[in-house]
Design an enzyme around this catalytic site. Structure first.
Site, PDB file in Angstrom:
ATOM      1  N   ARG A   1       3.661  16.136 -32.022  1.00 36.28           N
ATOM      2  CA  ARG A   1       4.407  14.882 -31.943  1.00 36.28           C
ATOM      3  C   ARG A   1       3.504  13.726 -31.505  1.00 36.28           C
ATOM      4  O   ARG A   1       3.687  12.584 -31.954  1.00 36.28           O
ATOM      5  CB  ARG A   1       5.615  15.057 -31.021  1.00 36.28           C
ATOM      6  CG  ARG A   1       6.634  16.035 -31.608  1.00 36.28           C
ATOM      7  CD  ARG A   1       7.760  16.379 -30.670  1.00 36.28           C
ATOM      8  NE  ARG A   1       8.836  15.390 -30.659  1.00 36.28           N
ATOM      9  CZ  ARG A   1       9.766  15.257 -31.587  1.00 36.28           C
ATOM     10  NH1 ARG A   1       9.742  16.041 -32.673  1.00 36.28           N
ATOM     11  NH2 ARG A   1      10.729  14.360 -31.473  1.00 36.28           N
TER      12      ARG A   1
ATOM     13  N   ASP B   1      21.519  18.509 -34.769  1.00 36.56           N
ATOM     14  CA  ASP B   1      20.853  19.808 -34.786  1.00 36.56           C
ATOM     15  C   ASP B   1      21.889  20.882 -34.490  1.00 36.56           C
ATOM     16  O   ASP B   1      22.898  20.622 -33.821  1.00 36.56           O
ATOM     17  CB  ASP B   1      19.744  19.865 -33.738  1.00 36.56           C
ATOM     18  CG  ASP B   1      18.528  19.054 -34.129  1.00 36.56           C
ATOM     19  OD1 ASP B   1      18.372  18.773 -35.337  1.00 36.56           O
ATOM     20  OD2 ASP B   1      17.741  18.692 -33.231  1.00 36.56           O
ATOM     21  N   GLU B   2      21.624  22.091 -34.947  1.00 39.79           N
ATOM     22  CA  GLU B   2      22.613  23.156 -34.819  1.00 39.79           C
ATOM     23  C   GLU B   2      22.908  23.544 -33.375  1.00 39.79           C
ATOM     24  O   GLU B   2      23.982  24.059 -33.070  1.00 39.79           O
ATOM     25  CB  GLU B   2      22.147  24.395 -35.586  1.00 39.79           C
ATOM     26  CG  GLU B   2      20.824  24.963 -35.061  1.00 39.79           C
ATOM     27  CD  GLU B   2      20.324  26.126 -35.891  1.00 39.79           C
ATOM     28  OE1 GLU B   2      21.112  27.058 -36.109  1.00 39.79           O
ATOM     29  OE2 GLU B   2      19.169  26.090 -36.329  1.00 39.79           O
ATOM     30  N   ASP B   3      21.965  23.325 -32.466  1.00 37.26           N
ATOM     31  CA  ASP B   3      22.169  23.722 -31.076  1.00 37.26           C
ATOM     32  C   ASP B   3      22.541  22.555 -30.175  1.00 37.26           C
ATOM     33  O   ASP B   3      22.498  22.663 -28.945  1.00 37.26           O
ATOM     34  CB  ASP B   3      20.919  24.410 -30.524  1.00 37.26           C
ATOM     35  CG  ASP B   3      19.648  23.669 -30.850  1.00 37.26           C
ATOM     36  OD1 ASP B   3      19.747  22.527 -31.329  1.00 37.26           O
ATOM     37  OD2 ASP B   3      18.551  24.215 -30.635  1.00 37.26           O
TER      38      ASP B   3
ATOM     39  N   ARG C   1      17.194  16.974 -44.576  1.00 44.13           N
ATOM     40  CA  ARG C   1      18.308  16.458 -43.782  1.00 44.13           C
ATOM     41  C   ARG C   1      18.483  14.955 -43.978  1.00 44.13           C
ATOM     42  O   ARG C   1      19.531  14.390 -43.639  1.00 44.13           O
ATOM     43  CB  ARG C   1      18.107  16.776 -42.299  1.00 44.13           C
ATOM     44  CG  ARG C   1      16.994  16.035 -41.621  1.00 44.13           C
ATOM     45  CD  ARG C   1      16.752  16.516 -40.200  1.00 44.13           C
ATOM     46  NE  ARG C   1      17.950  16.482 -39.374  1.00 44.13           N
ATOM     47  CZ  ARG C   1      18.032  16.983 -38.151  1.00 44.13           C
ATOM     48  NH1 ARG C   1      16.972  17.569 -37.605  1.00 44.13           N
ATOM     49  NH2 ARG C   1      19.148  16.901 -37.462  1.00 44.13           N
TER      50      ARG C   1
ATOM     51  N   ARG D   1      18.406  -9.214 -56.319  1.00 41.90           N
ATOM     52  CA  ARG D   1      18.840  -9.450 -54.943  1.00 41.90           C
ATOM     53  C   ARG D   1      19.435 -10.853 -54.809  1.00 41.90           C
ATOM     54  O   ARG D   1      19.016 -11.775 -55.496  1.00 41.90           O
ATOM     55  CB  ARG D   1      17.667  -9.304 -53.972  1.00 41.90           C
ATOM     56  CG  ARG D   1      16.975  -7.965 -54.001  1.00 41.90           C
ATOM     57  CD  ARG D   1      15.620  -8.084 -53.342  1.00 41.90           C
ATOM     58  NE  ARG D   1      14.849  -6.867 -53.383  1.00 41.90           N
ATOM     59  CZ  ARG D   1      14.134  -6.444 -54.426  1.00 41.90           C
ATOM     60  NH1 ARG D   1      14.108  -7.166 -55.536  1.00 41.90           N
ATOM     61  NH2 ARG D   1      13.456  -5.322 -54.386  1.00 41.90           N
TER      62      ARG D   1
ATOM     63  N   GLU E   1      10.299  14.622 -37.957  1.00 45.43           N
ATOM     64  CA  GLU E   1      11.158  13.858 -38.854  1.00 45.43           C
ATOM     65  C   GLU E   1      11.998  12.841 -38.081  1.00 45.43           C
ATOM     66  O   GLU E   1      12.291  11.746 -38.574  1.00 45.43           O
ATOM     67  CB  GLU E   1      12.040  14.795 -39.691  1.00 45.43           C
ATOM     68  CG  GLU E   1      13.320  15.300 -39.034  1.00 45.43           C
ATOM     69  CD  GLU E   1      13.077  16.324 -37.922  1.00 45.43           C
ATOM     70  OE1 GLU E   1      14.068  16.685 -37.266  1.00 45.43           O
ATOM     71  OE2 GLU E   1      11.932  16.759 -37.713  1.00 45.43           O
ATOM     72  N   ASP E   2      12.390  13.191 -36.851  1.00 45.88           N
ATOM     73  CA  ASP E   2      13.179  12.272 -36.037  1.00 45.88           C
ATOM     74  C   ASP E   2      12.347  11.072 -35.590  1.00 45.88           C
ATOM     75  O   ASP E   2      12.830   9.934 -35.563  1.00 45.88           O
ATOM     76  CB  ASP E   2      13.767  13.002 -34.823  1.00 45.88           C
ATOM     77  CG  ASP E   2      12.742  13.887 -34.109  1.00 45.88           C
ATOM     78  OD1 ASP E   2      11.566  13.911 -34.527  1.00 45.88           O
ATOM     79  OD2 ASP E   2      13.131  14.570 -33.138  1.00 45.88           O
TER      80      ASP E   2
END
Length: 484
Positions: free
Chosen positions: A439, A303-305, A287, A178, A391-392
């Site tokens: 959650r 998301d798909e929706d 994801r 680094r 996960e979010d």
């Protein structure tokens, strides 16, 4: 302004410096207190100053002095080193070193001149005038650096050990070590992993320092779990809208459905290339894997929706370019401390206050995929996979922990909430009390692992210029946002 409280050694090693402190003590802005009341036979060796020193010493509370002073003197004692150095760092009190020859901890990689004042034992009488001459801007910079270094490398035994091991690794793998900037600026060397890159420009933290900007396009990743049965599914409209963005480099559809991949001709023809890949083991954490097929710095996670227009996508990406180290997006959530249950709570109430932006419609730097996969423990990721939830939240914990900053919410989008509640694929999840309870559990599990609550509340919202102003719609760059 300048304080010290500690032992005075009447004879032997370390006695010269501490015996001389009374020369600069003035009981006003320089408070240097010593006591010779230590050891079994201290009375045998006490001098004419001992009683007066002891009385003055007992008047002051050490912690109160420490946390209310700008500079903390760190004179040598019997040894060159002193635990008061770390106490000063913890209190954001700038250490003033008086220990000639002491090699400060991790000085191989830390530039201590940015966080401490290095004095000379032989020039003790000059110390007060030296610290008085330091400009307020410099003092602020020094104190901020003390806090950064304490949090990054010293606030736990685990971090001290990890830092030591990482320094050894940098020595061994010199070609992949680094830089000084990585070690001495946020988020620190423990979060800039050389296994990912040694190029500063590959991380989301250094664009301003380098005078550069992130790559001006994004890669969209759409997470799919529902079989493709109709051309009118929301995901098809989403795919077309995202691909139409002037900033879209490509769209990746992450296929996590148990059904076989749809035939290529079933996907719409778009201006941006679309690729479909199968998720690793069909788990939700796939994801956030660091896919080599992501050529851009920015990732638009969807998301798909999700229901987004091309204009909204363009605006969110434009905002992200100004905040490349943060999560920028639409659906916001918040956390709170439940004093009755003595645990952290999660809320989806629509207020001006938020601490998370959900990754169902958010943009962030792709480096966070690498950190999520390699830095976070397998136990947390396994828990997320088993629940197919949180996960979010975990990604928000990670990014806020790294940056010490909140996410950024863009223009309020009430129809996002309304649409989510009306979709068949996820409606049951959003309304399911078990989903919500999970959650809540996640919040506390994550906070326990991080050792603190890294999420930070914010009330900032980024709107387009002239948003909601009573002027002609033709004067507005993101005019379609108001029509939604």
């Amino acid at each position: 302004m300048l304080v010290f409280k500690g032992k005075r050694y009447l004879t032997g090693i370390g006695s010269d410096t501490r015996n001389a402190l009374y020369h600069v003590h003035n009981s006003e802005d320089v408070v240097l207190l010593t006591t010779c009341k230590h050891g079994k036979d201290w009375q045998k060796h006490k001098d004419a100053r001992c009683d007066k020193d002891n009385a003055e010493y007992d008047k002051y509370d050490y912690r109160e002095m420490l946390y209310n002073s700008t500079f903390c003197l760190v004179p040598r004692g019997r040894r060159l080193g002193s635990f008061r150095f770390l106490e000063a760092l913890q209190a954001a009190c700038v250490p003033v070193m008086l220990s000639n020859g002491w090699e400060l901890p991790f000085s191989e990689i830390i530039n201590w001149n940015t966080a401490a004042v290095i004095g000379d034992e032989r020039l003790l009488l000059q110390i007060p005038s030296t610290v008085r001459s330091i400009h307020q801007d410099k003092i602020l910079s020094l104190r901020q650096q003390t806090q950064f270094l304490w949090e990054a490398y010293f606030n736990s035994l685990e971090k001290i050990v990890l830092t030591t091991l990482e320094i050894i690794q940098d020595r061994v793998l010199l070609h992949a070590s680094r830089s000084s900037l990585m070690w001495n600026s946020l988020p620190g060397g423990l979060f800039t992993l050389p296994q990912y890159s040694t190029n500063l420009g590959d991380f989301p933290f250094y664009y301003a320092k380098l005078g550069t900007k992130p790559y001006p396009k994004f890669t969209a990743i759409i997470h799919m779990v529902t079989p493709l049965v109709s051309q009118s599914q929301p995901v098809m409209k989403l795919l077309v809208a995202v691909a139409k963005s002037q900033y879209c480099a490509q769209v990746i559809v992450l296929w996590n459905s148990d059904k076989p991949l749809p035939a290529k001709q079933r996907w719409p023809v778009t201006s941006a290339p679309v690729s479909v890949i199968e998720g690793d083991s069909k788990v939700i954490n796939s994801r956030f894997l660091p896919y080599n097929t992501i050529p851009t710095d920015a990732v638009l996670s969807l998301d798909e929706d999700t229901v987004l227009s091309t204009t909204e996508v363009d605006f969110a990406f434009t905002v992200w370019q100004s905040f490349p180290d943060r999560i920028v997006g639409y659906p916001a959530r918040s956390h709170f401390w439940d004093s009755n249950k003595e645990r952290w709570g999660y809320t989806s109430k629509w207020t001006n206050d938020y601490s998370m932006v959900l990754t169902g419609a958010a943009i962030y730097h792709k480096y966070y995929h690498y950190l999520y996969t390699t830095y976070l423990p397998a136990s947390l990721r396994t828990m997320v996979d088993q629940m197919s939830n949180c996960e979010d939240i975990l990604m928000n914990f990670l990014v806020s922990s790294v940056t010490k900053l909140p996410p950024v919410k863009v223009t309020q989008k009430k129809q996002y909430k309304e649409t989510m509640m009306g979709q068949s694929s996820r409606a049951s999840r959003w309304a399911d009390p078990d989903h919500f309870a999970q959650r809540q559990t996640c919040m506390n599990k994550f906070a326990n692992w991080f050792g603190t609550m890294p999420l930070i509340h914010s009330q900032m919202r980024m709107d387009p210029v002239l948003f909601k102003d009573q002027v002609s719609i033709l004067r507005k760059k993101y005019r379609d946002i108001e029509r939604l």
